[in-house]
Write a protein that holds these residues in place. Structure first.
Motif, PDB file in Angstrom:
ATOM      1  N   VAL A 115       8.025  18.702  25.661  1.00 37.29           N
ATOM      2  CA  VAL A 115       8.050  17.712  26.761  1.00 37.29           C
ATOM      3  C   VAL A 115       6.675  17.853  27.679  1.00 37.29           C
ATOM      4  O   VAL A 115       6.139  16.725  27.729  1.00 37.29           O
ATOM      5  N   ALA A 116       6.167  18.911  27.964  1.00 39.23           N
ATOM      6  CA  ALA A 116       5.043  19.189  28.532  1.00 39.23           C
ATOM      7  C   ALA A 116       3.825  18.622  27.779  1.00 39.23           C
ATOM      8  O   ALA A 116       2.891  17.942  28.318  1.00 39.23           O
ATOM      9  N   ILE A 117       3.578  18.780  26.552  1.00 34.03           N
ATOM     10  CA  ILE A 117       2.638  18.433  25.493  1.00 34.03           C
ATOM     11  C   ILE A 117       2.626  17.002  25.759  1.00 34.03           C
ATOM     12  O   ILE A 117       1.581  16.317  25.752  1.00 34.03           O
ATOM     13  N   ASN A 118       3.617  16.469  25.613  1.00 35.20           N
ATOM     14  CA  ASN A 118       3.890  14.749  25.285  1.00 35.20           C
ATOM     15  C   ASN A 118       3.492  14.259  26.709  1.00 35.20           C
ATOM     16  O   ASN A 118       2.867  13.285  26.730  1.00 35.20           O
ATOM     17  N   LEU A 119       3.777  14.822  27.872  1.00 35.15           N
ATOM     18  CA  LEU A 119       3.412  14.452  29.359  1.00 35.15           C
ATOM     19  C   LEU A 119       1.939  14.388  29.184  1.00 35.15           C
ATOM     20  O   LEU A 119       1.021  13.580  29.777  1.00 35.15           O
ATOM     21  N   LEU A 120       1.342  15.715  28.803  1.00 34.94           N
ATOM     22  CA  LEU A 120      -0.059  15.754  28.908  1.00 34.94           C
ATOM     23  C   LEU A 120      -0.691  14.588  28.222  1.00 34.94           C
ATOM     24  O   LEU A 120      -1.914  14.130  28.278  1.00 34.94           O
ATOM     25  N   VAL A 121      -0.243  14.452  26.847  1.00 33.43           N
ATOM     26  CA  VAL A 121      -0.773  13.377  25.861  1.00 33.43           C
ATOM     27  C   VAL A 121      -0.702  12.123  26.514  1.00 33.43           C
ATOM     28  O   VAL A 121      -1.902  11.360  26.438  1.00 33.43           O
ATOM     29  N   GLN A 122       0.212  11.955  27.047  1.00 32.37           N
ATOM     30  CA  GLN A 122       0.399  10.356  27.772  1.00 32.37           C
ATOM     31  C   GLN A 122      -0.519  10.555  28.984  1.00 32.37           C
ATOM     32  O   GLN A 122      -1.213   9.144  29.034  1.00 32.37           O
ATOM     33  N   HIS A 123      -0.854  11.418  29.435  1.00 33.07           N
ATOM     34  CA  HIS A 123      -1.824  11.402  30.682  1.00 33.07           C
ATOM     35  C   HIS A 123      -3.367  10.979  30.139  1.00 33.07           C
ATOM     36  O   HIS A 123      -3.981  10.183  30.547  1.00 33.07           O
ATOM     37  N   VAL A 124      -3.529  11.856  28.896  1.00 32.18           N
ATOM     38  CA  VAL A 124      -4.959  11.379  28.196  1.00 32.18           C
ATOM     39  C   VAL A 124      -5.178  10.171  27.638  1.00 32.18           C
ATOM     40  O   VAL A 124      -6.156   9.539  28.039  1.00 32.18           O
ATOM     41  N   LYS A 125      -3.863   9.696  27.205  1.00 35.75           N
ATOM     42  CA  LYS A 125      -4.102   8.272  26.688  1.00 35.75           C
ATOM     43  C   LYS A 125      -4.283   7.284  27.993  1.00 35.75           C
ATOM     44  O   LYS A 125      -5.287   6.465  27.703  1.00 35.75           O
ATOM     45  N   ALA A 126      -3.794   7.672  28.856  1.00 34.10           N
ATOM     46  CA  ALA A 126      -3.803   6.601  30.280  1.00 34.10           C
ATOM     47  C   ALA A 126      -5.330   6.800  30.658  1.00 34.10           C
ATOM     48  O   ALA A 126      -5.939   5.802  31.111  1.00 34.10           O
ATOM     49  N   VAL A 127      -5.686   7.948  30.720  1.00 33.42           N
ATOM     50  CA  VAL A 127      -7.182   8.153  31.233  1.00 33.42           C
ATOM     51  C   VAL A 127      -8.171   7.336  30.380  1.00 33.42           C
ATOM     52  O   VAL A 127      -9.154   6.702  30.724  1.00 33.42           O
ATOM     53  N   LEU A 128      -8.114   7.618  29.018  1.00 36.40           N
ATOM     54  CA  LEU A 128      -8.866   6.926  28.093  1.00 36.40           C
ATOM     55  C   LEU A 128      -8.710   5.544  28.216  1.00 36.40           C
ATOM     56  O   LEU A 128      -9.726   4.559  28.181  1.00 36.40           O
ATOM     57  N   LYS A 129      -7.519   4.920  28.168  1.00 33.46           N
ATOM     58  CA  LYS A 129      -7.525   3.713  28.411  1.00 33.46           C
ATOM     59  C   LYS A 129      -8.081   3.016  29.432  1.00 33.46           C
ATOM     60  O   LYS A 129      -8.779   1.982  29.543  1.00 33.46           O
ATOM     61  N   GLN A 130      -7.824   3.934  30.769  1.00 33.90           N
ATOM     62  CA  GLN A 130      -8.547   3.561  31.784  1.00 33.90           C
ATOM     63  C   GLN A 130     -10.222   3.278  31.757  1.00 33.90           C
ATOM     64  O   GLN A 130     -10.706   2.365  32.522  1.00 33.90           O
ATOM     65  N   ARG A 131     -10.543   4.186  31.103  1.00 35.06           N
ATOM     66  CA  ARG A 131     -12.008   4.188  30.854  1.00 35.06           C
ATOM     67  C   ARG A 131     -12.635   3.415  29.809  1.00 35.06           C
ATOM     68  O   ARG A 131     -13.625   3.298  29.227  1.00 35.06           O
ATOM     69  N   LEU A 162     -11.695   3.320  26.590  1.00 32.29           N
ATOM     70  CA  LEU A 162     -11.947   3.938  25.368  1.00 32.29           C
ATOM     71  C   LEU A 162     -10.723   3.901  24.358  1.00 32.29           C
ATOM     72  O   LEU A 162     -10.608   4.494  23.205  1.00 32.29           O
ATOM     73  N   LEU A 163      -9.622   3.299  24.923  1.00 28.84           N
ATOM     74  CA  LEU A 163      -8.366   3.131  24.246  1.00 28.84           C
ATOM     75  C   LEU A 163      -7.724   2.051  24.756  1.00 28.84           C
ATOM     76  O   LEU A 163      -6.628   1.901  25.666  1.00 28.84           O
ATOM     77  N   ASN A 164      -7.993   1.019  23.938  1.00 24.65           N
ATOM     78  CA  ASN A 164      -7.217  -0.218  24.308  1.00 24.65           C
ATOM     79  C   ASN A 164      -5.831  -0.444  23.302  1.00 24.65           C
ATOM     80  O   ASN A 164      -4.633  -0.784  23.987  1.00 24.65           O
ATOM     81  N   SER A 165      -5.837   0.080  22.316  1.00 19.87           N
ATOM     82  CA  SER A 165      -4.768   0.302  21.520  1.00 19.87           C
ATOM     83  C   SER A 165      -4.961   1.385  20.494  1.00 19.87           C
ATOM     84  O   SER A 165      -6.163   1.662  20.332  1.00 19.87           O
ATOM     85  N   ARG A 166      -3.939   1.870  20.019  1.00 28.34           N
ATOM     86  CA  ARG A 166      -4.158   2.974  18.967  1.00 28.34           C
ATOM     87  C   ARG A 166      -5.105   2.379  17.670  1.00 28.34           C
ATOM     88  O   ARG A 166      -5.979   3.142  17.376  1.00 28.34           O
ATOM     89  N   ASP A 167      -4.918   1.403  17.098  1.00 33.43           N
ATOM     90  CA  ASP A 167      -5.843   1.078  16.033  1.00 33.43           C
ATOM     91  C   ASP A 167      -6.903   0.770  16.511  1.00 33.43           C
ATOM     92  O   ASP A 167      -8.110   0.993  15.729  1.00 33.43           O
ATOM     93  N   LEU A 210     -17.392  13.177  20.755  1.00 27.75           N
ATOM     94  CA  LEU A 210     -16.470  12.816  21.846  1.00 27.75           C
ATOM     95  C   LEU A 210     -16.251  13.873  22.901  1.00 27.75           C
ATOM     96  O   LEU A 210     -15.633  13.444  23.851  1.00 27.75           O
ATOM     97  N   ILE A 211     -16.706  15.085  22.535  1.00 23.25           N
ATOM     98  CA  ILE A 211     -16.609  16.022  23.740  1.00 23.25           C
ATOM     99  C   ILE A 211     -17.682  15.585  24.640  1.00 23.25           C
ATOM    100  O   ILE A 211     -17.272  15.866  25.911  1.00 23.25           O
ATOM    101  N   GLN A 212     -18.677  14.994  24.383  1.00 27.53           N
ATOM    102  CA  GLN A 212     -19.587  14.503  25.360  1.00 27.53           C
ATOM    103  C   GLN A 212     -19.001  13.405  26.356  1.00 27.53           C
ATOM    104  O   GLN A 212     -19.249  13.394  27.593  1.00 27.53           O
ATOM    105  N   LEU A 213     -17.996  12.795  25.876  1.00 25.83           N
ATOM    106  CA  LEU A 213     -17.477  11.470  26.346  1.00 25.83           C
ATOM    107  C   LEU A 213     -16.365  11.913  27.656  1.00 25.83           C
ATOM    108  O   LEU A 213     -16.105  11.425  28.189  1.00 25.83           O
ATOM    109  N   LEU A 214     -16.036  13.407  27.248  1.00 24.68           N
ATOM    110  CA  LEU A 214     -15.019  13.904  28.251  1.00 24.68           C
ATOM    111  C   LEU A 214     -15.925  14.315  29.481  1.00 24.68           C
ATOM    112  O   LEU A 214     -17.064  14.390  29.666  1.00 24.68           O
TER     113      LEU A 214
END
Length: 120
Positions: free
Chosen positions: A67-83, A85-90, A106-110
């Protein structure tokens, strides 16, 4: 930015260390335990555990807390989308393949506040 503390049971941490050090490093059990008692546990207590109070998210049960890992993954995806870097998975996968982005890139982008720790 989000600060995460992964809280794993100390017995489990020790068991993992013993298995890894015997299997991958060819160390003896007595040596592993001596090092653990002399340096590893005190260092954890002095330097790692106190950072828990600064965490925005504490993940109890480590990697078993889906549950916590899923929450974290969703947060990271939201941040990537906001930046952008993630419009859709594909699109993200295609962009990364097209750019031939390495792990280092990729690490430099963080954000600078993110620290990637090597697995133990």
């Amino acid at each position: 930015d989000i600060k995460v503390f992964v809280d794993t049971d100390s017995d489990l941490r020790l068991a993992r260390r013993i298995k890894r050090d015997i299997r991958e490093r060819g160390r003896k059990l007595d040596d592993i335990l001596a090092q653990y008692v002399k340096t590893v546990k005190p260092s954890f207590d002095d330097y790692i555990f106190p950072t828990k109070r600064y965490a925005d998210l504490i993940v109890p049960r480590g990697g078993d807390n889906y549950v916590a890992i899923n929450l974290l993954v969703q947060h990271v995806k939201a941040v990537l989308k906001q930046r952008g870097l993630l419009n859709s998975r594909d699109k993200f996968k295609k962009r990364m393949r097209f750019l031939n982005v390495s792990k280092d890139k990729l690490i430099q982008l963080l954000p600078k506040t993110v620290t990637i720790l090597t697995p133990t």
